[in-house]
Write an enzyme that holds these catalytic residues in place. Structure first.
Site, PDB file in Angstrom:
ATOM      1  CG  HIS A 175      -1.847  -1.543   1.447  1.00 36.36           C
ATOM      2  ND1 HIS A 175      -3.106  -1.722   0.439  1.00 36.36           N
ATOM      3  CD2 HIS A 175      -1.340  -2.806   2.066  1.00 36.36           C
ATOM      4  CE1 HIS A 175      -3.593  -2.482   0.881  1.00 36.36           C
ATOM      5  NE2 HIS A 175      -2.683  -3.041   1.770  1.00 36.36           N
ATOM      6  CB  SER A 184      13.384  21.898 -15.951  1.00 33.74           C
ATOM      7  OG  SER A 184      11.868  23.843 -16.147  1.00 33.74           O
ATOM      8  CE1 TYR A 189      -7.462  -9.309 -45.229  1.00 35.32           C
ATOM      9  CE2 TYR A 189      -8.606  -8.516 -46.440  1.00 35.32           C
ATOM     10  CZ  TYR A 189      -7.288  -8.425 -45.879  1.00 35.32           C
ATOM     11  OH  TYR A 189      -7.294  -7.499 -45.727  1.00 35.32           O
ATOM     12  CD  GLN A 235      -5.653  -1.967 -45.746  1.00 38.04           C
ATOM     13  OE1 GLN A 235      -5.777  -2.183 -46.473  1.00 38.04           O
ATOM     14  NE2 GLN A 235      -5.910  -0.384 -46.166  1.00 38.04           N
ATOM     15  CE  LYS A 264      -0.974  -5.595 -44.116  1.00 41.24           C
ATOM     16  NZ  LYS A 264      -2.969  -5.420 -44.097  1.00 41.24           N
TER      17      LYS A 264
END
Length: 459
Positions: free
Chosen positions: A157, A278, A318, A323, A326
Site C-alpha cells: 500500500h 527543465s 478475410y 488491414q 498492421k
C-alpha cells in the site's frame, strides 16, 4: 499502376477511395518477408511442375534481384506506387522479367500472402524481444550482485511493511520478466504455422506442396484449415496481450525508478544520459525515460484494444477491416523493443544510495511482525500476538518512540512473556535475514535466488 484485380471493372477506382484503402504506406515494411515468401512459393510451383523450371528460375532470379536492390537501398519503395506491398512486388517483378511474373500468383491469394508475411515478420521480432528481455534480466542481476547486502523498506500500500534486501526487490522484476519471456516463447509456438496455400479461403485445386514451402521458410507446421488460416489474427492478438503484460511490468518498474529517484526517497540516482532538465527551472533532473516507458504502456494497451475491436464481429473469412492490424502491430513491436532496451540501460547505469535506503527504515515500525512471531514462538496464538504488538505500536506513537527505543520494562507492560533478547529482533538486518523460507529475503536465500536466476539466463 495496373491493379491486380482490374479486369472485372468498367471504371477506374475513385482517387480518394484509392488513398483510403491503400496499405502500401505501412505494409511496405513487410517487403523482405513478401519477397522471401514469393521465392519459396515459386520454387514450390516449379517443384510441383505447375510452372516450368525455366519460368521458376526466371521468377526466383528476378525476386532475388529485387530483394538485393531493396536491401542495398538501390530500389526505392516510394509512396503511392501501389495498393499494397504484394502489388508492388509483383509489378516490380513484371518490370524485370515480363509477363511471366504473372505466373507467380498461381495457387495463392493476397489473403494467405499477408497472413504469411505477418507471421514471418512477427516470428523474427518475437525472437528479438526475447533477447531484449534477457538483456534486461542480466542488467537486473548485475545491480543485484553489486548491492547484495543493501537493505531497504519493503512496501505494501506504499507504506513501510517489512525490511527486505534491495536485490530481493530487483529479483522480483527478474521473475516477472522471465514469465514474459516464457509467454513470448509460447506465443512463438502457436505462431509458427505456415498459412500459404490456403489461397483466398478454400485452398486450391493445384497439386501444391505446402510442407515444402514450410521447410523453405522455417515453419514447424502448416495450417489445418484454409478458412481459419486467412481469417486468423489470433497470433497478433496474443502478441498484443503478452506485450501488454510486459509493458505493465516495465511501467511498474519505471514508476519505482521515478519514486526512488525523487528527493523524498533519494534511494537511487539515474544516470544523466537518461534524464532531461527543465526549460525554466535550472535545478531539475527529470526521469524522462522511466516516465515515457510508463506512458507508452497505454499506447500498447490501446493497440491491443484497437485490434480486438476490429476483429470482434467479423464473419469468416478475410475482410478488409483486417488491414487495420498492421499499424498497431508495427507500433507495438517498436514500442516494446525500445522500452526494453532503454530500461536495461537505465538499470545498468543507476547509482544506489545505500545509506539512504537503510536510513529509510529508521524510526518506522517495519519490524513489528518480528515481535508478533516472537510471541508466537513463546506459545501465544498469532491473533493474540498481533493484538499485543498493535497495542505496543500505538503506545510508541503516543509516546513518540520507535520499537527499538523501548526497554524490557515497557515491553512487559503488554505481556510478561517478553525477555531481554527481544530487542535483538528489532534490527532491520536481522529481521530481513530471518526470512529463510524458500524465495525469502534472507541474505542466503537471495544469493541462492541469484544463482538460480543466472542458470535460467544461461539456459
Amino acid at each position: 499502376m495496373e491493379k491486380l484485380w482490374g479486369g472485372r471493372f468498367k471504371k477506374n477506382i475513385n482517387k480518394e477511395m484509392e488513398k483510403f484503402i491503400s496499405s502500401f504506406s505501412f505494409d511496405k515494411k513487410l517487403v523482405k518477408y513478401d519477397i522471401l515468401g514469393s521465392i519459396a512459393h515459386a520454387q514450390m510451383l516449379g517443384k510441383c511442375r505447375i510452372i516450368t523450371k525455366e519460368e521458376k528460375d526466371k521468377i526466383v532470379k528476378g525476386l532475388r534481384q529485387i530483394l538485393k536492390e531493396v536491401q542495398e537501398n538501390k530500389l526505392e519503395i516510394a509512396a503511392g506506387e501501389a495498393e499494397d506491398i504484394h502489388s508492388w512486388s509483383e509489378n516490380k517483378l513484371k518490370e524485370k522479367i515480363g509477363t511471366v511474373a504473372g505466373k507467380l500468383h498461381t495457387a495463392r491469394s493476397r489473403n494467405d500472402q499477408i497472413a504469411l508475411d505477418e507471421r514471418m515478420y512477427l516470428k523474427e521480432e518475437v525472437l528479438k524481444i526475447q533477447d531484449l528481455l534477457k538483456y534486461l534480466q542480466t542488467s537486473l542481476l548485475l545491480i543485484a550482485e553489486k548491492n547484495l547486502k543493501v537493505i531497504m523498506p519493503g512496501y505494501t500500500h506504499l507504506q513501510h511493511a517489512q525490511p527486505i534486501l534491495f536485490p530481493h526487490h530487483l529479483l522480483a522484476y527478474f521473475y516477472k520478466f522471465n514469465r514474459d519471456k516464457g509467454r513470448m516463447k509460447d506465443l512463438f509456438k502457436r505462431m509458427d504455422v505456415m498459412p500459404l496455400g490456403s489461397a483466398a479461403l478454400a485452398g486450391t485445386s493445384f497439386p501444391i506442396d505446402r510442407e515444402f514451402i514450410a521447410s523453405q521458410l522455417g515453419f514447424s507446421g502448416i495450417s489445418e484449415n484454409s478458412l481459419d488460416a486467412v481469417s486468423d489474427r489470433d497470433f497478433i492478438l496474443e502478441f498484443f496481450s503478452v506485450s501488454a503484460i510486459t509493458m505493465m511490468h516495465l511501467s511498474r518498474l519505471g514508476e519505482e525508478l521515478v519514486l526512488w529517484s525523487s528527493q523524498e526517497f533519494n534511494f537511487i540516482e539515474l544516470d544523466d544520459s537518461f534524464c532531461t532538465g527543465s526549460s525554466i527551472m535550472p535545478q531539475k533532473k527529470n526521469p524522462d525515460a522511466a516516465e515515457l516507458i510508463r506512458g507508452k504502456t497505454g499506447r500498447v494497451y490501446g493497440n491491443m484494444i484497437n485490434l480486438f475491436t476490429v476483429m470482434k464481429a467479423l464473419p469468416l473469412a478475410y475482410n478488409h477491416d483486417m488491414q487495420e492490424d498492421k499499424e498497431p502491430l508495427f507500433d507495438s513491436v517498436e514500442t516494446i523493443k525500445k522500452s526494453l532496451f532503454l530500461m536495461s540501460q537505465m538499470i545498468k547505469t543507476l547509482t544506489v544510495n545505500r545509506e539512504n535506503m537503510s536510513a529509510g527504515l529508521k524510526g518506522d515500525f517495519s519490524t513489528a511482525t518480528e515481535l508478533a512471531d516472537y510471541l508466537v514462538r513463546k506459545g501465544l496464538s498469532f491473533r493474540e500476538a498481533h493484538k499485543i504488538v498493535g497495542e505496543i505500536v500505538l503506545y510508541c506513537i503516543n509516546n513518540k518512540k520507535n520499537l527499538s527505543q523501548l526497554n524490557l520494562k515497557e515491553f512487559k507492560l503488554f505481556h510478561k512473556i517478553f525477555e531481554e533478547k527481544v530487542t535483538e529482533l528489532l534490527n532491520p538486518h536481522a529481521a530481513a535475514n530471518a526470512k529463510t523460507s524458500y524465495g525469502g529475503t534472507s541474505f542466503d536465500k537471495v544469493q541462492e535466488s541469484i544463482a538460480i536466476a543466472k542458470n535460467m539466463i544461461k539456459e
